[in-house]
Design a protein around this motif. Structure first.
Motif, PDB file in Angstrom:
ATOM      1  N   LEU A   1       0.831  -1.204   0.000  1.00  0.00           N
ATOM      2  CA  LEU A   1       0.000   0.000   0.000  1.00  0.00           C
ATOM      3  C   LEU A   1       0.867   1.256   0.000  1.00  0.00           C
ATOM      4  O   LEU A   1       0.664   2.170  -0.799  1.00  0.00           O
ATOM      5  CB  LEU A   1      -0.906  -0.025   1.233  1.00  0.00           C
ATOM      6  CG  LEU A   1      -2.013   1.006   1.318  1.00  0.00           C
ATOM      7  CD1 LEU A   1      -2.979   0.832   0.161  1.00  0.00           C
ATOM      8  CD2 LEU A   1      -2.769   0.852   2.633  1.00  0.00           C
TER       9      LEU A   1
ATOM     10  N   TYR B   1      -8.572  -6.460 -19.646  1.00  0.00           N
ATOM     11  CA  TYR B   1      -9.402  -5.271 -19.793  1.00  0.00           C
ATOM     12  C   TYR B   1      -9.571  -4.896 -21.264  1.00  0.00           C
ATOM     13  O   TYR B   1     -10.615  -4.412 -21.668  1.00  0.00           O
ATOM     14  CB  TYR B   1      -8.790  -4.084 -19.052  1.00  0.00           C
ATOM     15  CG  TYR B   1      -9.144  -4.043 -17.589  1.00  0.00           C
ATOM     16  CD1 TYR B   1     -10.471  -4.139 -17.179  1.00  0.00           C
ATOM     17  CD2 TYR B   1      -8.164  -3.891 -16.624  1.00  0.00           C
ATOM     18  CE1 TYR B   1     -10.797  -4.095 -15.840  1.00  0.00           C
ATOM     19  CE2 TYR B   1      -8.481  -3.839 -15.279  1.00  0.00           C
ATOM     20  CZ  TYR B   1      -9.803  -3.941 -14.894  1.00  0.00           C
ATOM     21  OH  TYR B   1     -10.127  -3.889 -13.571  1.00  0.00           O
TER      22      TYR B   1
ATOM     23  N   TYR C   1     -12.238  -6.897 -22.688  1.00  0.00           N
ATOM     24  CA  TYR C   1     -13.512  -6.472 -22.102  1.00  0.00           C
ATOM     25  C   TYR C   1     -13.977  -5.166 -22.740  1.00  0.00           C
ATOM     26  O   TYR C   1     -15.134  -5.029 -23.125  1.00  0.00           O
ATOM     27  CB  TYR C   1     -13.345  -6.297 -20.594  1.00  0.00           C
ATOM     28  CG  TYR C   1     -14.507  -5.627 -19.908  1.00  0.00           C
ATOM     29  CD1 TYR C   1     -15.709  -6.314 -19.713  1.00  0.00           C
ATOM     30  CD2 TYR C   1     -14.401  -4.314 -19.447  1.00  0.00           C
ATOM     31  CE1 TYR C   1     -16.762  -5.705 -19.078  1.00  0.00           C
ATOM     32  CE2 TYR C   1     -15.457  -3.703 -18.807  1.00  0.00           C
ATOM     33  CZ  TYR C   1     -16.638  -4.400 -18.628  1.00  0.00           C
ATOM     34  OH  TYR C   1     -17.679  -3.798 -17.991  1.00  0.00           O
TER      35      TYR C   1
ATOM     36  N   ARG D   1     -13.384   6.066  -6.823  1.00  0.00           N
ATOM     37  CA  ARG D   1     -12.472   5.891  -5.709  1.00  0.00           C
ATOM     38  C   ARG D   1     -11.989   7.254  -5.250  1.00  0.00           C
ATOM     39  O   ARG D   1     -12.298   8.264  -5.845  1.00  0.00           O
ATOM     40  CB  ARG D   1     -11.260   5.072  -6.155  1.00  0.00           C
ATOM     41  CG  ARG D   1     -11.661   3.808  -6.845  1.00  0.00           C
ATOM     42  CD  ARG D   1     -10.868   2.629  -6.362  1.00  0.00           C
ATOM     43  NE  ARG D   1     -11.343   1.447  -7.035  1.00  0.00           N
ATOM     44  CZ  ARG D   1     -10.883   1.071  -8.225  1.00  0.00           C
ATOM     45  NH1 ARG D   1      -9.932   1.765  -8.826  1.00  0.00           N
ATOM     46  NH2 ARG D   1     -11.366   0.009  -8.805  1.00  0.00           N
TER      47      ARG D   1
ATOM     48  N   TYR E   1       0.059   4.356 -17.413  1.00  0.00           N
ATOM     49  CA  TYR E   1      -0.764   4.454 -16.224  1.00  0.00           C
ATOM     50  C   TYR E   1      -0.918   5.946 -15.931  1.00  0.00           C
ATOM     51  O   TYR E   1       0.067   6.660 -15.810  1.00  0.00           O
ATOM     52  CB  TYR E   1      -0.004   3.737 -15.125  1.00  0.00           C
ATOM     53  CG  TYR E   1      -0.769   3.425 -13.894  1.00  0.00           C
ATOM     54  CD1 TYR E   1      -2.076   2.989 -13.953  1.00  0.00           C
ATOM     55  CD2 TYR E   1      -0.149   3.533 -12.652  1.00  0.00           C
ATOM     56  CE1 TYR E   1      -2.753   2.678 -12.802  1.00  0.00           C
ATOM     57  CE2 TYR E   1      -0.821   3.212 -11.500  1.00  0.00           C
ATOM     58  CZ  TYR E   1      -2.125   2.784 -11.577  1.00  0.00           C
ATOM     59  OH  TYR E   1      -2.785   2.468 -10.441  1.00  0.00           O
TER      60      TYR E   1
ATOM     61  N   VAL F   1     -14.760  -7.032 -10.908  1.00  0.00           N
ATOM     62  CA  VAL F   1     -13.891  -6.142 -11.692  1.00  0.00           C
ATOM     63  C   VAL F   1     -14.518  -5.741 -13.025  1.00  0.00           C
ATOM     64  O   VAL F   1     -14.192  -4.683 -13.548  1.00  0.00           O
ATOM     65  CB  VAL F   1     -12.484  -6.735 -11.932  1.00  0.00           C
ATOM     66  CG1 VAL F   1     -11.809  -7.007 -10.599  1.00  0.00           C
ATOM     67  CG2 VAL F   1     -12.527  -7.973 -12.770  1.00  0.00           C
ATOM     68  N   LEU F   2     -15.393  -6.582 -13.568  1.00  0.00           N
ATOM     69  CA  LEU F   2     -15.938  -6.232 -14.878  1.00  0.00           C
ATOM     70  C   LEU F   2     -17.281  -5.510 -14.793  1.00  0.00           C
ATOM     71  O   LEU F   2     -17.642  -4.769 -15.690  1.00  0.00           O
ATOM     72  CB  LEU F   2     -16.079  -7.478 -15.756  1.00  0.00           C
ATOM     73  CG  LEU F   2     -14.770  -8.175 -16.128  1.00  0.00           C
ATOM     74  CD1 LEU F   2     -15.016  -9.322 -17.076  1.00  0.00           C
ATOM     75  CD2 LEU F   2     -13.765  -7.201 -16.731  1.00  0.00           C
TER      76      LEU F   2
ATOM     77  N   ASN G   1     -17.105  -2.675 -10.462  1.00  0.00           N
ATOM     78  CA  ASN G   1     -16.128  -1.591 -10.441  1.00  0.00           C
ATOM     79  C   ASN G   1     -16.430  -0.514 -11.475  1.00  0.00           C
ATOM     80  O   ASN G   1     -15.891   0.576 -11.417  1.00  0.00           O
ATOM     81  CB  ASN G   1     -14.717  -2.136 -10.675  1.00  0.00           C
ATOM     82  CG  ASN G   1     -14.151  -2.782  -9.429  1.00  0.00           C
ATOM     83  OD1 ASN G   1     -14.821  -2.837  -8.398  1.00  0.00           O
ATOM     84  ND2 ASN G   1     -12.936  -3.274  -9.510  1.00  0.00           N
TER      85      ASN G   1
ATOM     86  N   LEU H   1      -4.911  -5.973  -8.094  1.00  0.00           N
ATOM     87  CA  LEU H   1      -4.190  -5.947  -9.366  1.00  0.00           C
ATOM     88  C   LEU H   1      -5.089  -5.403 -10.468  1.00  0.00           C
ATOM     89  O   LEU H   1      -4.645  -4.661 -11.337  1.00  0.00           O
ATOM     90  CB  LEU H   1      -3.690  -7.349  -9.739  1.00  0.00           C
ATOM     91  CG  LEU H   1      -2.499  -7.819  -8.915  1.00  0.00           C
ATOM     92  CD1 LEU H   1      -2.123  -9.243  -9.281  1.00  0.00           C
ATOM     93  CD2 LEU H   1      -1.305  -6.905  -9.133  1.00  0.00           C
ATOM     94  N   PHE H   2      -6.377  -5.761 -10.406  1.00  0.00           N
ATOM     95  CA  PHE H   2      -7.287  -5.258 -11.430  1.00  0.00           C
ATOM     96  C   PHE H   2      -7.617  -3.785 -11.228  1.00  0.00           C
ATOM     97  O   PHE H   2      -7.887  -3.071 -12.178  1.00  0.00           O
ATOM     98  CB  PHE H   2      -8.589  -6.084 -11.428  1.00  0.00           C
ATOM     99  CG  PHE H   2      -8.476  -7.335 -12.226  1.00  0.00           C
ATOM    100  CD1 PHE H   2      -8.566  -7.283 -13.601  1.00  0.00           C
ATOM    101  CD2 PHE H   2      -8.267  -8.548 -11.603  1.00  0.00           C
ATOM    102  CE1 PHE H   2      -8.457  -8.437 -14.343  1.00  0.00           C
ATOM    103  CE2 PHE H   2      -8.151  -9.710 -12.344  1.00  0.00           C
ATOM    104  CZ  PHE H   2      -8.256  -9.658 -13.723  1.00  0.00           C
ATOM    105  N   GLY H   3      -7.634  -3.340  -9.990  1.00  0.00           N
ATOM    106  CA  GLY H   3      -8.042  -1.965  -9.729  1.00  0.00           C
ATOM    107  C   GLY H   3      -6.868  -1.018  -9.562  1.00  0.00           C
ATOM    108  O   GLY H   3      -7.061   0.155  -9.313  1.00  0.00           O
ATOM    109  N   ASN H   4      -5.642  -1.535  -9.686  1.00  0.00           N
ATOM    110  CA  ASN H   4      -4.455  -0.716  -9.441  1.00  0.00           C
ATOM    111  C   ASN H   4      -4.500  -0.048  -8.077  1.00  0.00           C
ATOM    112  O   ASN H   4      -4.204   1.125  -7.932  1.00  0.00           O
ATOM    113  CB  ASN H   4      -4.293   0.351 -10.523  1.00  0.00           C
ATOM    114  CG  ASN H   4      -3.917  -0.263 -11.839  1.00  0.00           C
ATOM    115  OD1 ASN H   4      -3.104  -1.176 -11.881  1.00  0.00           O
ATOM    116  ND2 ASN H   4      -4.517   0.212 -12.910  1.00  0.00           N
TER     117      ASN H   4
ATOM    118  N   LEU I   1      -2.940  -1.448  -5.239  1.00  0.00           N
ATOM    119  CA  LEU I   1      -2.126  -2.449  -4.567  1.00  0.00           C
ATOM    120  C   LEU I   1      -2.127  -2.313  -3.050  1.00  0.00           C
ATOM    121  O   LEU I   1      -1.806  -1.258  -2.525  1.00  0.00           O
ATOM    122  CB  LEU I   1      -0.701  -2.379  -5.113  1.00  0.00           C
ATOM    123  CG  LEU I   1      -0.006  -3.725  -5.200  1.00  0.00           C
ATOM    124  CD1 LEU I   1      -0.849  -4.700  -5.993  1.00  0.00           C
ATOM    125  CD2 LEU I   1       1.355  -3.575  -5.818  1.00  0.00           C
TER     126      LEU I   1
ATOM    127  N   LEU J   1      -4.561  -2.275  -0.879  1.00  0.00           N
ATOM    128  CA  LEU J   1      -5.773  -1.746  -0.246  1.00  0.00           C
ATOM    129  C   LEU J   1      -6.787  -2.839   0.080  1.00  0.00           C
ATOM    130  O   LEU J   1      -7.159  -3.043   1.237  1.00  0.00           O
ATOM    131  CB  LEU J   1      -6.391  -0.708  -1.189  1.00  0.00           C
ATOM    132  CG  LEU J   1      -7.588   0.070  -0.690  1.00  0.00           C
ATOM    133  CD1 LEU J   1      -7.192   0.925   0.486  1.00  0.00           C
ATOM    134  CD2 LEU J   1      -8.154   0.939  -1.796  1.00  0.00           C
TER     135      LEU J   1
END
Lengths: 270, 170
Positions: free
Chosen positions: A28, A51, A54, A113, A153, B20-21, B24, B66-69, B71, B73
């Motif tokens: 974290l 992704y 998707y 978020r 990113y 995640v799909l 999110n 990993l899917f939500g970037n 790390l 949390l």
């Protein structure tokens, strides 16, 4: 020593719990210092490809909206060509040619978020590097903070650490734009000199001071002005012009002169 | 035996994908972010080895991260959830007997019991998650309302999923 091992064995559930939490917190904190965030660049390539497949499905449903946006952009580009052709402004205002644009597709994105990031499908192979600006056809989106070979990113403006140097379009006063973590459509304009009056609808654009974004790119329009009671700097609520929830295509902006300017600045600061 | 493994692996993959799909990408509002993937941890067998429970929670959280970037949390919050689970089960369901591979599912705990079990553990998970995410006590009230609303929505979704799983089994 033996007692210690016996103790640890007896409380193995708790000890293992602490160990796993220690690992999680290390992850974290290392991801908070955002330069290290690409320690998992490889994972980006894996999750990125999931992704990608998707979003190739979901893109289909956004085609109509994207088409409209492209048509709008075409129109504004036509206007630009027309105004560039008139010789009057070419002599006085030097067009900024230091900026180079590359198009990319959004692969994953979030808006709900406290710290939002965007993954796009151009990376080191397309000479994308950290600290390049990212905009959509409507306005400023974020800043590249890391790259892997095929992906970059992006720290969205919707991030607690985001701070964009901006300017009030009508009078050129410098301000800063932040995000307070509440609504993905709204941000905060801070550092407004208290003698300035702002009205709903006033445009806020990039200042060009950071050398990341060219001057005059739209950030958003004022929704509500909050005059400070004492003589402090005032604040205002801004409605972002980019629709973060519908992002599909973005442009990455490279400033050819930024490295030169950065070395110059660091030479004098040390 | 192998049935148990297959069921859990399928559940893991299905919940991760839903999370995640679909979830999110849903934007109900900045205040409502449901995280139903925790159902995977909730439904693991009661008699599971405790260290295995923690390790599975770690893997689940890490996958979501990993899917939500994000790390670390979800990893930290899910491990905390797993750590709290045996205690909560003991606290609420002292009188229930669980056989070796039995899951604490809705038909075993009864709807009321399962609701209580889910609500408490999801609340623990979401409290850790949302405070770690903002990483400050600024905007304390807005974080609290985020926790409360998201806990309710996550619990509601988990109850729906659990009822679906249960009715299919009958």
């Amino acid at each position: 020593m033996r007692n210690l091992i016996v103790f640890l064995w007896k409380h193995q559930f708790f000890v293992f719990f602490i160990m796993l939490e220690a690992v999680s917190f290390t992850l974290l904190f290392s991801s908070y210092s955002y330069h290290k965030s690409l320690a998992f660049g490889m994972a980006n390539n894996v999750t990125g490809s999931i992704y990608t497949s998707y979003s190739s499905v979901t893109d289909f449903f956004g085609l109509k909206y994207e088409n409209e946006k492209l048509a709008e952009e075409n129109a504004s580009l036509r206007n630009l060509i027309k105004s560039a052709a008139t010789p009057s402004d070419s002599s006085l205002i030097q067009q900024d040619n230091n900026y180079f644009y590359r198009a990319a597709k959004v692969v994953s994105n979030s808006v709900n978020r406290q710290n939002n990031y965007i993954l796009i499908n151009k990376g080191e192979k397309d000479s994308i590097a950290p600290e390049m600006g990212v905009i959509s056809t409507k306005g400023v989106v974020g800043i590249v903070i890391g790259t892997s070979s095929n992906y970059a990113y992006v720290m969205s403006i919707l991030h607690q650490n985001s701070r964009i140097s901006a300017r009030i379009k009508k009078n050129n006063h410098l301000v800063n734009v932040l995000w307070d973590g509440h609504d993905y459509e709204e941000g905060l304009v801070v550092d407004i000199p208290s003698h300035i009056e702002l009205y709903p609808g006033d445009s806020i654009v990039t200042s060009g001071n950071s050398l990341i974004f060219p001057e005059g790119i739209m950030i958003g329009t004022i929704r509500e002005y909050m005059q400070s009671a004492n003589q402090d700097l005032s604040e205002a609520i801004i409605k972002f012009s980019a629709d973060f929830n519908k992002l599909q295509f973005v442009y990455i902006i490279e400033n050819h002169m930024k490295p030169e300017a950065d070395t110059l600045i660091s030479n004098f600061e040390n | 035996m192998s049935n148990l493994y297959i069921r859990n692996i399928v559940r893991f993959i299905a919940l991760i994908l839903i999370q995640v799909l679909v979830l999110n990408h849903m934007n109900l509002s900045g205040y409502i972010n449901p995280y139903v993937y925790v159902l995977f941890i909730l439904l693991l067998p009661v008699q599971i080895n405790k260290s295995a429970l923690l390790l599975l929670a770690f893997i689940t959280g890490l996958t979501i991260d990993l899917f939500g970037n994000t790390l670390g949390l979800h990893t930290a919050s899910t491990v905390l959830l797993a750590y709290a689970r045996p205690g909560i089960l003991r606290l609420f369901f002292k009188n229930l007997e669980f056989s070796a591979d039995e899951e604490p599912n809705i038909s075993k705990l009864k709807p009321g019991g399962f609701l209580k079990y889910t609500l408490v553990l999801v609340f623990i998970h979401h409290t850790a998650l949302f405070f770690l995410e903002v990483f400050s006590f600024n905007g304390f009230l807005s974080t609290l309302s985020r926790i409360a609303l998201s806990t309710l929505v996550t619990t509601l979704m988990i109850m729906t999923l659990a009822l679906l799983f249960a009715s299919r089994k009958k």
